[in-house]
Design an enzyme around this catalytic site. Structure first.
Site, PDB file in Angstrom:
ATOM      1  N   GLU A 226       0.887  -1.178   0.000  1.00  0.00           N
ATOM      2  CA  GLU A 226       0.000   0.000   0.000  1.00  0.00           C
ATOM      3  C   GLU A 226       0.916   1.216   0.000  1.00  0.00           C
ATOM      4  O   GLU A 226       1.552   1.519   1.013  1.00  0.00           O
ATOM      5  CB  GLU A 226      -0.887   0.003   1.251  1.00  0.00           C
ATOM      6  N   CYS A 260      -2.152   9.124   2.827  1.00  0.00           N
ATOM      7  CA  CYS A 260      -1.950   8.652   1.457  1.00  0.00           C
ATOM      8  C   CYS A 260      -3.085   9.101   0.543  1.00  0.00           C
ATOM      9  O   CYS A 260      -2.879   9.371  -0.624  1.00  0.00           O
ATOM     10  CB  CYS A 260      -1.803   7.142   1.432  1.00  0.00           C
TER      11      CYS A 260
HETATM   12  P1  NAD Z   1       8.693   4.791   4.295  1.00  0.00           P
HETATM   13  O1  NAD Z   1       8.592   4.020   3.029  1.00  0.00           O
HETATM   14  O2  NAD Z   1       9.828   5.719   4.458  1.00  0.00           O
HETATM   15  O3  NAD Z   1       8.751   3.803   5.549  1.00  0.00           O
HETATM   16  C1  NAD Z   1       7.746   2.851   5.787  1.00  0.00           C
HETATM   17  C2  NAD Z   1       8.294   1.737   6.651  1.00  0.00           C
HETATM   18  O4  NAD Z   1       9.274   1.014   5.920  1.00  0.00           O
HETATM   19  C3  NAD Z   1       8.968   2.195   7.944  1.00  0.00           C
HETATM   20  O5  NAD Z   1       8.585   1.325   8.989  1.00  0.00           O
HETATM   21  C4  NAD Z   1      10.451   2.031   7.633  1.00  0.00           C
HETATM   22  O6  NAD Z   1      11.260   1.806   8.762  1.00  0.00           O
HETATM   23  C5  NAD Z   1      10.421   0.800   6.741  1.00  0.00           C
HETATM   24  N1  NAD Z   1      11.573   0.622   5.846  1.00  0.00           N
HETATM   25  C6  NAD Z   1      12.433   1.558   5.369  1.00  0.00           C
HETATM   26  N2  NAD Z   1      13.328   0.983   4.537  1.00  0.00           N
HETATM   27  C7  NAD Z   1      13.033  -0.335   4.473  1.00  0.00           C
HETATM   28  C8  NAD Z   1      13.588  -1.457   3.761  1.00  0.00           C
HETATM   29  N3  NAD Z   1      14.623  -1.322   2.935  1.00  0.00           N
HETATM   30  N4  NAD Z   1      13.002  -2.665   3.930  1.00  0.00           N
HETATM   31  C9  NAD Z   1      11.935  -2.824   4.743  1.00  0.00           C
HETATM   32  N5  NAD Z   1      11.385  -1.810   5.447  1.00  0.00           N
HETATM   33  C10 NAD Z   1      11.921  -0.575   5.310  1.00  0.00           C
HETATM   34  O7  NAD Z   1       7.300   5.545   4.446  1.00  0.00           O
HETATM   35  P2  NAD Z   1       6.913   6.670   5.500  1.00  0.00           P
HETATM   36  O8  NAD Z   1       7.634   7.912   5.132  1.00  0.00           O
HETATM   37  O9  NAD Z   1       7.030   6.107   6.872  1.00  0.00           O
HETATM   38  O10 NAD Z   1       5.333   6.852   5.220  1.00  0.00           O
HETATM   39  C11 NAD Z   1       4.792   7.756   4.300  1.00  0.00           C
HETATM   40  C12 NAD Z   1       4.420   7.036   3.028  1.00  0.00           C
HETATM   41  O11 NAD Z   1       3.466   6.015   3.309  1.00  0.00           O
HETATM   42  C13 NAD Z   1       3.749   7.940   2.013  1.00  0.00           C
HETATM   43  O12 NAD Z   1       4.251   7.661   0.731  1.00  0.00           O
HETATM   44  C14 NAD Z   1       2.285   7.536   2.092  1.00  0.00           C
HETATM   45  O13 NAD Z   1       1.530   7.790   0.940  1.00  0.00           O
HETATM   46  C15 NAD Z   1       2.406   6.074   2.376  1.00  0.00           C
HETATM   47  N6  NAD Z   1       1.169   5.558   2.935  1.00  0.00           N
HETATM   48  C16 NAD Z   1       0.366   4.754   2.166  1.00  0.00           C
HETATM   49  C17 NAD Z   1      -0.845   4.293   2.657  1.00  0.00           C
HETATM   50  C18 NAD Z   1      -1.754   3.399   1.838  1.00  0.00           C
HETATM   51  O14 NAD Z   1      -2.641   2.781   2.403  1.00  0.00           O
HETATM   52  N7  NAD Z   1      -1.585   3.324   0.533  1.00  0.00           N
HETATM   53  C19 NAD Z   1      -1.230   4.645   3.950  1.00  0.00           C
HETATM   54  C20 NAD Z   1      -0.410   5.469   4.684  1.00  0.00           C
HETATM   55  C21 NAD Z   1       0.806   5.912   4.172  1.00  0.00           C
END
Ligand code: NAD
Length: 470
Positions: A226, A260
């Site tokens: 997502e 999002c």
């Molecule tokens: P992010 O991608 O920076 O981090 C998300 C998670 O991934 C964190 O827990 C982080 O520690 C982890 N992570 C980072 N690198 C990783 C790797 N290499 N392998 C595995 N895990 C890793 O996202 P963010 O900045 O925390 O959140 C904001 C983003 O989330 C925005 O793009 C937003 O649109 C999206 N989002 C989407 C939805 C949806 O339902 N589509 C809902 C909420 C947020």
């Protein structure tokens, strides 16, 4: 690992990621507990999920305080807790019937003497990796149906907002048999988790989602991704411009745009552009930050400081290329926290980052259109396809346009309804996601493997049935 407070800018909390050996030991424990959890059957697990809801409710004050410190906002923290309690109640109620329907028995087959039955086998261990914008809700929104399906679950929330994990862990520990663990850590811990689980639910950015998808593919781990969005709002000429401005402001600025499904681009029919902008600018100018009192005001601070830099860069680039700021536009520092007033931009074009990339702040770039086809083409001009909104004089008109948008969910005569309603299945189009829906029945059935049992009621076919006869 130090954690910043979004209202003060101070690093007043710390997380301690597990070593790889500790992580592996935890995952082994969860796997060992999963068969007993699955053996409880759907109704037994539903009872435990209801007990989990009670345990969360009993710790509501601690959870609320932790979420407020994580996110700098009060009403949305309460809403997160309430939504999680509703999710627990809903999955507890629905899971037994969904699971029964997913396991058909003694069905006829295309061979008259053979019938078939399906038995369900939950995956053993589901991994959840979640972001910072709704810390509690997004840690549990996939975890709850996974538990209801009979899987054990490990959640790795964002390192940006980890304070809620303490009270949530205490609530989980109060429920006998619940195979749910929460792990602190950043991307390195997340990356270590990916190949060690049997199904991975990732919510986060497109860039990280791509890395996770590659790592999961190499380990043959199925994923639900997502990801981000660049949701458009189309305002048709028949719309009430004032009502449309209210929809735009709420859709773009709820959670300070850190959602999002936030409205990130607005296309308005030229005949009503002026009254729409007048109403939008007036309303945007009246929005107040929730500072100094967290409980008074409309907009919370930026949760993650680097996001404020992204938003400022999008605004600056747009202005450098000819956009005009009608209101807002400057990040303001208050006691170390960062706020941005709703920012209305005009004279924007699709070669600006603010119209192409996820901004994730309370920014409302507005473009006029002359024909409905043009509006649809502009809305569909994105690598993302999460959701969209259409406002018109009638629902029928809005629906006719909504059906032509390349997105997984459309709010008609409102915006961002997917933040409030998760009853129906939806597919993320484009780069907004991958894999089965987290909403609707599929939200649960994606965690099941099916074992079919074919029963021969007659005589097995002898080898001669397959012989060459010349
Ligand atoms: P992010 O991608 O920076 O981090 C998300 C998670 O991934 C964190 O827990 C982080 O520690 C982890 N992570 C980072 N690198 C990783 C790797 N290499 N392998 C595995 N895990 C890793 O996202 P963010 O900045 O925390 O959140 C904001 C983003 O989330 C925005 O793009 C937003 O649109 C999206 N989002 C989407 C939805 C949806 O339902 N589509 C809902 C909420 C947020």
């Amino acid at each position: 690992m130090k954690v910043r407070n979004p209202r003060t800018g101070r690093f007043d909390h710390a997380v301690a990621p597990p070593s790889l050996a500790e992580l592996e030991a935890l995952l082994a424990q969860l796997r060992a507990r999963q068969p007993a959890w699955a053996a409880l059957e759907a109704s037994g697990r539903a009872e435990r999920l209801q007990a989990f809801a009670r345990a969360i409710d009993e710790r509501r004050a601690a959870l609320q305080a932790a979420l407020e410190a994580d996110t700098g906002r009060r009403t949305l923290s309460t809403l997160e807790i309430d939504t999680v309690l509703k999710l627990l109640a809903r999955w507890a109620e629905r899971a037994p019937a969904i699971l029964a329907a997913a396991a058909p028995c003694n069905r006829p087959s295309t061979l008259p003497s053979v019938t078939w039955s399906v038995t369900l086998e939950p995956v053993e261990l589901v991994g959840v990796i979640s972001p910072w914008n709704f810390p509690l809700l997004l840690a549990l929104t996939d975890a709850i149906p996974a538990l209801a399906a009979g899987a054990a679950v490990v959640v790795k929330p964002s390192e940006v907002t980890p304070r809620f994990m303490g009270p949530l862990r205490a609530a989980a520990a109060a429920v006998p048999d619940l195979p749910l663990a929460l792990v602190e850590g950043d991307g390195a811990t997340g990356a270590a988790l990916v190949p060690r689980v049997d199904f991975l639910c990732f919510t986060g950015s497109l860039a990280t989602g791509r890395k996770v998808a590659v790592a999961a593919a190499e380990a043959f781990v199925p994923v639900s991704l997502e990801l981000g969005g660049k949701d458009p709002l189309i305002v048709l000429a028949s719309a009430d411009p004032v009502r449309a401005a209210d929809v735009a402001l709420s859709g773009a600025c709820r959670a300070s745009g850190q959602a999002c499904q936030s409205i990130e681009r607005i296309y308005v029919a030229r005949p009503i552009l002026e009254p729409f902008l007048d109403a939008l600018v007036a309303r945007a100018g009246a929005v107040r930050p929730n500072h100094p009192d967290i409980g008074v005001g409309d907009l919370g601070p930026f949760i993650w400081a680097p996001q404020a830099e992204v938003v400022a860069a999008h605004i600056a680039e747009a202005v450098a290329r000819g956009a005009r700021v009608l209101t807002g536009g400057r990040i303001e520092t208050r006691d170390g926290g960062l706020w941005l007033a709703p920012t209305v931009l005009v004279d924007v074009t699709h070669d600006m980052a603010v119209m192409r990339e996820e901004t994730f702040g309370p920014v409302l770039p507005v473009m006029a259109f002359d024909t409905v086809d043009e509006a649809i083409a502009l809305a569909n001009d994105s690598v993302y396809g999460l959701s969209a909104a259409v406002v018109a004089g009638t629902l029928a008109e809005a629906e006719a346009v909504g059906r032509r948008l390349k997105v997984g969910a459309v709010s008609l005569n409102d915006a961002a309804l997917t933040a409030l309603v998760a009853d129906a299945p939806k597919t993320s189009f484009g780069h907004s996601g991958l894999g089965p829906s987290r909403a609707g029945e599929e939200g649960l059935t994606r965690f099941l493997r099916r074992r079919v049992l074919y029963a021969q009621h007659g005589e097995p076919l002898p080898l001669e049935a397959f012989s060459e006869r010349g």
